[in-house]
Design an enzyme around this catalytic site. Structure first.
Site, mmCIF file in Angstrom:
data_model
loop_
_atom_site.group_PDB
_atom_site.id
_atom_site.type_symbol
_atom_site.label_atom_id
_atom_site.label_comp_id
_atom_site.label_asym_id
_atom_site.label_seq_id
_atom_site.Cartn_x
_atom_site.Cartn_y
_atom_site.Cartn_z
ATOM 1 N N GLU A 124 101.240 60.220 -26.300
ATOM 2 C CA GLU A 124 102.465 61.025 -26.304
ATOM 3 C C GLU A 124 102.957 61.180 -24.874
ATOM 4 O OE1 GLU A 124 103.745 65.721 -26.949
ATOM 5 O OE2 GLU A 124 101.955 64.959 -27.951
ATOM 6 N N GLU A 134 111.036 68.757 -21.487
ATOM 7 C CA GLU A 134 110.386 69.840 -22.220
ATOM 8 C C GLU A 134 110.295 71.092 -21.366
ATOM 9 O OE1 GLU A 134 106.747 70.432 -25.285
ATOM 10 O OE2 GLU A 134 106.318 69.194 -23.539
#
Length: 346
Positions: A136, A141
């Protein structure tokens, strides 16, 4: 995003890349104009794997409720900002590309991302199968009132990164999601200190472009403000070797071929959960704790706080090394002028 996710709007380039020397990138897949964009994604409707106070809805529901909209310039993906105390969580969308990718250059053009709001947790990321086995990378974010972008990798054991080759600030070096010396599911992370790289600061500056290069030896990410986008990106002929030092770079003692493969592109906005809703994080998220004792209570009872919690995507494309059936002109970006720290375990 710092969490297990399965699962992107008109401004992304993904280019396959192999070897050490930079090679020419050719258009592999164009996510198309806004009207065709959503056809290339699946809507995720299962419970949030990161335990967020959110209800992810299907495409029909999202369209009816106005959570997704398209026009000639961009795709809008937002959240419910009118319902008081929703029982199942605040409605939102999470989409994952139907296609998967191996290596590449990802270039995303946004004019707006979810703005800063207590309890919000937006992310733009890529994830492989059988998390964390397929890896990932969290490209964009952050949570609540953070004024910077947090870039991170999450892997199985045996992957660490060097603290060189980038301008950001390294936060953690072990990408293993259960690294004993780090908090649960932190992974290896790099802070991009520019306030223009995330949330309200990004939106106030008119948005910008994110580029992520994935090669056999690691990942690099760049953020370009609206007035500093390289000409080769605008022309549809991106050349990372000509760009500045990346904001984040992940290279080191890691077999990236073993840890990352068949990755999907994902957009989502959740609330609270394992990161934003963590009691320590909530208590230290600016003045959020003064509004409500818990993240969930605040998110449930303050819908208007999330009116700006939306993505506005201008362009998204996929490029790979080698020949392409599409021309450079077809790969050009449209011109535009207008006014997990804490992660979930499987």
């Amino acid at each position: 995003m710092p969490r297990v996710r399965l699962m992107a709007t008109r401004g992304l380039l993904l280019c396959a890349f192999s070897g050490v020397a930079h090679a020419a990138y050719a258009l592999k897949e164009d996510f198309g104009n806004p009207s065709a964009f959503l056809d290339k994604f699946d809507f995720f409707t299962e419970p949030d794997p990161t335990h967020g106070f959110v209800e992810y809805v299907d495409q029909a529901t999202a369209e009816t409720a106005g959570l997704v909209k398209v026009n000639e310039e961009f795709v809008y993906m937002g959240v419910d900002f009118t319902t008081m105390a929703p029982e199942r969580g605040r409605r939102s969308v999470r989409i994952a590309s139907k296609s998967v990718y191996n290596h590449g250059l990802v270039i995303l053009d946004l004019t707006h991302m979810p703005g800063n709001a207590c309890g919000s947790w937006p992310a733009f990321w890529m994830v492989g199968p059988d998390w964390p086995a397929g890896g990932e990378i969290d490209i964009i974010e952050g949570v609540s009132l953070l004024d910077y972008n947090a870039v991170a990798l999450h892997t199985t054991t045996g992957c660490t990164i060097d603290a060189t080759g980038f301008t950001g600030d390294i936060q953690t070096a072990n990408c293993y999601y259960r690294a004993p010396e780090q908090a649960s599911n932190v992974g290896c992370g790099i802070k991009v200190p520019s306030p223009q790289s995330f949330g309200d600061g990004f939106n106030a500056a008119g948005g910008g472009v994110y580029a992520t290069e994935w090669t056999s030896t690691g990942f690099k990410t760049w953020f370009f403000s609206r007035d500093a986008v390289p000409a080769d990106i605008t022309a549809g002929t991106p050349d990372p070797s000509s760009w500045s030092v990346p904001d984040a770079a992940f290279a080191g003692d890691c077999n990236f071929e073993r840890h990352f493969w068949d990755m999907q592109i994902v957009f989502d906005t959740t609330f609270c959960g394992d990161w934003a809703g963590n009691s320590d994080v909530w208590a230290n998220s600016g003045n959020c704790a003064s509004f409500a004792p818990t993240c969930q209570e605040y998110v449930a009872n303050n819908p208007a706080a999330f009116e700006q919690a939306y993505w506005e995507v201008v362009s998204l494309k996929v490029y790979e090394e080698g020949n392409s059936t599409q021309t450079a002109a077809a790969g050009a970006f449209p011109s535009f002028s207008r006014s997990r720290v804490m992660r979930n375990l499987p």
